[in-house]
Design a protein around this motif. Structure first.
Motif, PDB file in Angstrom:
ATOM      1  N   PHE A 177       0.828  -1.205   0.000  1.00 35.33           N
ATOM      2  CA  PHE A 177       0.000   0.000   0.000  1.00 35.33           C
ATOM      3  C   PHE A 177       0.861   1.253   0.000  1.00 35.33           C
ATOM      4  O   PHE A 177       0.536   2.252  -0.656  1.00 35.33           O
ATOM      5  CB  PHE A 177      -0.927  -0.005   1.214  1.00 35.33           C
ATOM      6  N   GLU A 178       1.984   1.214   0.709  1.00 35.91           N
ATOM      7  CA  GLU A 178       2.881   2.363   0.762  1.00 35.91           C
ATOM      8  C   GLU A 178       3.517   2.621  -0.605  1.00 35.91           C
ATOM      9  O   GLU A 178       3.798   3.772  -0.951  1.00 35.91           O
ATOM     10  CB  GLU A 178       3.963   2.131   1.818  1.00 35.91           C
ATOM     11  N   LEU A 179       3.733   1.558  -1.385  1.00 35.79           N
ATOM     12  CA  LEU A 179       4.199   1.733  -2.769  1.00 35.79           C
ATOM     13  C   LEU A 179       3.194   2.556  -3.568  1.00 35.79           C
ATOM     14  O   LEU A 179       3.565   3.478  -4.315  1.00 35.79           O
ATOM     15  CB  LEU A 179       4.403   0.369  -3.432  1.00 35.79           C
ATOM     16  N   PHE A 180       1.926   2.220  -3.408  1.00 41.50           N
ATOM     17  CA  PHE A 180       0.864   2.958  -4.090  1.00 41.50           C
ATOM     18  C   PHE A 180       0.823   4.409  -3.623  1.00 41.50           C
ATOM     19  O   PHE A 180       0.707   5.342  -4.438  1.00 41.50           O
ATOM     20  CB  PHE A 180      -0.478   2.272  -3.843  1.00 41.50           C
ATOM     21  N   VAL A 181       0.920   4.626  -2.312  1.00 41.39           N
ATOM     22  CA  VAL A 181       0.867   5.976  -1.758  1.00 41.39           C
ATOM     23  C   VAL A 181       2.053   6.806  -2.245  1.00 41.39           C
ATOM     24  O   VAL A 181       1.909   7.997  -2.552  1.00 41.39           O
ATOM     25  CB  VAL A 181       0.832   5.927  -0.220  1.00 41.39           C
ATOM     26  N   ALA A 182       3.236   6.191  -2.326  1.00 44.70           N
ATOM     27  CA  ALA A 182       4.430   6.907  -2.792  1.00 44.70           C
ATOM     28  C   ALA A 182       4.227   7.433  -4.207  1.00 44.70           C
ATOM     29  O   ALA A 182       4.538   8.591  -4.509  1.00 44.70           O
ATOM     30  CB  ALA A 182       5.642   5.983  -2.736  1.00 44.70           C
ATOM     31  N   GLY A 183       3.697   6.589  -5.092  1.00 48.76           N
ATOM     32  CA  GLY A 183       3.436   7.026  -6.453  1.00 48.76           C
ATOM     33  C   GLY A 183       2.311   8.046  -6.523  1.00 48.76           C
ATOM     34  O   GLY A 183       2.404   9.033  -7.268  1.00 48.76           O
ATOM     35  N   LEU A 184       1.250   7.833  -5.740  1.00 44.33           N
ATOM     36  CA  LEU A 184       0.120   8.746  -5.759  1.00 44.33           C
ATOM     37  C   LEU A 184       0.511  10.133  -5.268  1.00 44.33           C
ATOM     38  O   LEU A 184       0.133  11.149  -5.875  1.00 44.33           O
ATOM     39  CB  LEU A 184      -1.002   8.182  -4.885  1.00 44.33           C
ATOM     40  N   GLN A 185       1.298  10.211  -4.189  1.00 44.55           N
ATOM     41  CA  GLN A 185       1.694  11.505  -3.654  1.00 44.55           C
ATOM     42  C   GLN A 185       2.655  12.240  -4.589  1.00 44.55           C
ATOM     43  O   GLN A 185       2.632  13.472  -4.661  1.00 44.55           O
ATOM     44  CB  GLN A 185       2.323  11.335  -2.268  1.00 44.55           C
ATOM     45  N   ALA A 186       3.500  11.494  -5.296  1.00 46.22           N
ATOM     46  CA  ALA A 186       4.361  12.133  -6.295  1.00 46.22           C
ATOM     47  C   ALA A 186       3.515  12.733  -7.407  1.00 46.22           C
ATOM     48  O   ALA A 186       3.760  13.853  -7.875  1.00 46.22           O
ATOM     49  CB  ALA A 186       5.343  11.113  -6.871  1.00 46.22           C
ATOM     50  N   TYR A 187       2.483  12.000  -7.835  1.00 47.67           N
ATOM     51  CA  TYR A 187       1.585  12.499  -8.870  1.00 47.67           C
ATOM     52  C   TYR A 187       0.805  13.715  -8.373  1.00 47.67           C
ATOM     53  O   TYR A 187       0.685  14.738  -9.086  1.00 47.67           O
ATOM     54  CB  TYR A 187       0.618  11.388  -9.275  1.00 47.67           C
ATOM     55  N   VAL A 188       0.264  13.652  -7.153  1.00 49.75           N
ATOM     56  CA  VAL A 188      -0.525  14.756  -6.605  1.00 49.75           C
ATOM     57  C   VAL A 188       0.334  16.005  -6.454  1.00 49.75           C
ATOM     58  O   VAL A 188      -0.096  17.118  -6.808  1.00 49.75           O
ATOM     59  CB  VAL A 188      -1.145  14.355  -5.246  1.00 49.75           C
ATOM     60  N   PHE A 189       1.548  15.851  -5.938  1.00 52.70           N
ATOM     61  CA  PHE A 189       2.422  17.012  -5.746  1.00 52.70           C
ATOM     62  C   PHE A 189       2.748  17.660  -7.089  1.00 52.70           C
ATOM     63  O   PHE A 189       2.740  18.892  -7.216  1.00 52.70           O
ATOM     64  CB  PHE A 189       3.718  16.583  -5.046  1.00 52.70           C
ATOM     65  N   THR A 190       2.994  16.837  -8.107  1.00 53.40           N
ATOM     66  CA  THR A 190       3.352  17.376  -9.416  1.00 53.40           C
ATOM     67  C   THR A 190       2.166  18.039 -10.092  1.00 53.40           C
ATOM     68  O   THR A 190       2.302  19.121 -10.669  1.00 53.40           O
ATOM     69  CB  THR A 190       3.908  16.251 -10.309  1.00 53.40           C
ATOM     70  N   ILE A 191       1.009  17.409 -10.038  1.00 59.32           N
ATOM     71  CA  ILE A 191      -0.158  17.987 -10.725  1.00 59.32           C
ATOM     72  C   ILE A 191      -0.627  19.268 -10.030  1.00 59.32           C
ATOM     73  O   ILE A 191      -1.076  20.213 -10.696  1.00 59.32           O
ATOM     74  CB  ILE A 191      -1.305  16.955 -10.831  1.00 59.32           C
ATOM     75  N   LEU A 192      -0.488  19.343  -8.695  1.00 56.37           N
ATOM     76  CA  LEU A 192      -0.852  20.577  -8.003  1.00 56.37           C
ATOM     77  C   LEU A 192       0.154  21.689  -8.296  1.00 56.37           C
ATOM     78  O   LEU A 192      -0.221  22.868  -8.344  1.00 56.37           O
ATOM     79  CB  LEU A 192      -0.949  20.332  -6.491  1.00 56.37           C
ATOM     80  N   SER A 193       1.396  21.326  -8.500  1.00 57.94           N
ATOM     81  CA  SER A 193       2.392  22.321  -8.935  1.00 57.94           C
ATOM     82  C   SER A 193       2.016  22.857 -10.319  1.00 57.94           C
ATOM     83  O   SER A 193       2.144  24.049 -10.595  1.00 57.94           O
ATOM     84  CB  SER A 193       3.790  21.709  -8.965  1.00 57.94           C
ATOM     85  N   ALA A 194       1.562  21.965 -11.183  1.00 58.52           N
ATOM     86  CA  ALA A 194       1.129  22.378 -12.514  1.00 58.52           C
ATOM     87  C   ALA A 194      -0.104  23.275 -12.436  1.00 58.52           C
ATOM     88  O   ALA A 194      -0.222  24.265 -13.163  1.00 58.52           O
ATOM     89  CB  ALA A 194       0.844  21.153 -13.387  1.00 58.52           C
ATOM     90  N   VAL A 195      -1.025  22.921 -11.541  1.00 60.72           N
ATOM     91  CA  VAL A 195      -2.236  23.745 -11.371  1.00 60.72           C
ATOM     92  C   VAL A 195      -1.870  25.151 -10.887  1.00 60.72           C
ATOM     93  O   VAL A 195      -2.417  26.140 -11.355  1.00 60.72           O
ATOM     94  CB  VAL A 195      -3.208  23.065 -10.377  1.00 60.72           C
TER      95      VAL A 195
END
Length: 255
Positions: free
Chosen positions: A237-255
């Motif tokens: 589950f932490e593998l999933f969270v690591a990828g998800l948080q990287a995606y969220v941080f990047t997409i919010l930076s883009a926003v």
């Protein structure tokens, strides 16, 4: 049963706490009263940064028309950031920011994954300094782009939105100032920080509990097997969270 486990059994189970996030300096260095010492977390930051540079260098040093191996993996990362983040959020005018956002995504991903690497076992994004610096960097870039495209009119439009009655500026301008230039970087950093702290502590508690229960000579050792199975599931589950948080941080930076 080892002596350390016998001592733990007598003293009772002590779950990991906030002390898991503190390490002494390996090298002390102060500049103008600011602590610039090198500790384990700083070394991990350097390691992750070096790994990101190495992956880009190895992946694109000998580019081929038909990619394979590491080049194929790195191109997939670039394509993902370009197609799923930049083009979806910013549009084609945002293609110039693909290198920055791709580097940001890969760095955050590897920094998060360091929390489940056996030797490291700590996500460097669980210390406030790193998410804060990345959030401030994205915010500075955000403001810089606005100033470059609109000049000082950008600040005027951001703090004094056109078409609003003048008497509302007394209330609206402080709200816009705080929400645009303070809350955005704070929430961007805290979101990543809180998720990685929570994940690290949960993993630490379950693995410590597993060692404690399996080390006992009573019926509770059976619960240790269940705790171990659940801890392994939490790693996935932490593998999933690591990828998800990287995606969220990047997409919010883009926003």
């Amino acid at each position: 049963m080892t002596p350390s486990l016998l001592v733990a059994a007598r003293e009772g189970f002590k779950p990991p706490g906030i002390g898991e996030f503190e390490w002494p300096n390996l090298f002390d260095l102060k500049l103008f009263g600011v602590d610039l010492g090198i500790n384990r977390v700083v070394l991990q930051m350097f390691l992750v940064a070096g790994l990101v540079i190495l992956l880009f260098w190895l992946g694109f040093r000998r580019r081929e028309l038909v990619p394979h191996g590491l080049q194929n993996v790195m191109e997939s990362v670039v394509d993902f950031v370009r197609d799923q983040i930049v083009l979806e959020v910013i549009g084609r005018e945002g293609l110039r920011y693909v290198p920055y956002l791709t580097t940001l995504f890969l760095f955050v991903l590897l920094a998060n994954l360091s929390g489940i690497v056996p030797v490291l076992s700590f996500p460097v994004t669980a210390r406030m300094a790193l998410p804060a610096v990345m959030a401030l960097t994205s915010t500075a870039l955000f403001i810089g782009v606005g100033l470059r495209q609109q000049g000082l009119a950008y600040l005027r439009n951001a703090l004094f939105p056109p078409g609003v009655p003048v008497f509302l500026y007394v209330l609206l301008t402080p709200i816009e100032l705080v929400s645009t230039f303070v809350i955005r970087p704070v929430t961007l950093a805290v979101r990543l920080l809180a998720n990685m702290i929570a994940g690290h502590l949960i993993l630490g508690v379950f693995f410590a509990a597993t060692a404690y229960l399996l080390g006992s000579l009573s019926f509770s050792a059976l619960f240790g097997v269940g705790a171990l199975v659940f801890a392994v599931a939490l790693v996935a589950f932490e593998l999933f969270v690591a990828g998800l948080q990287a995606y969220v941080f990047t997409i919010l930076s883009a926003v």
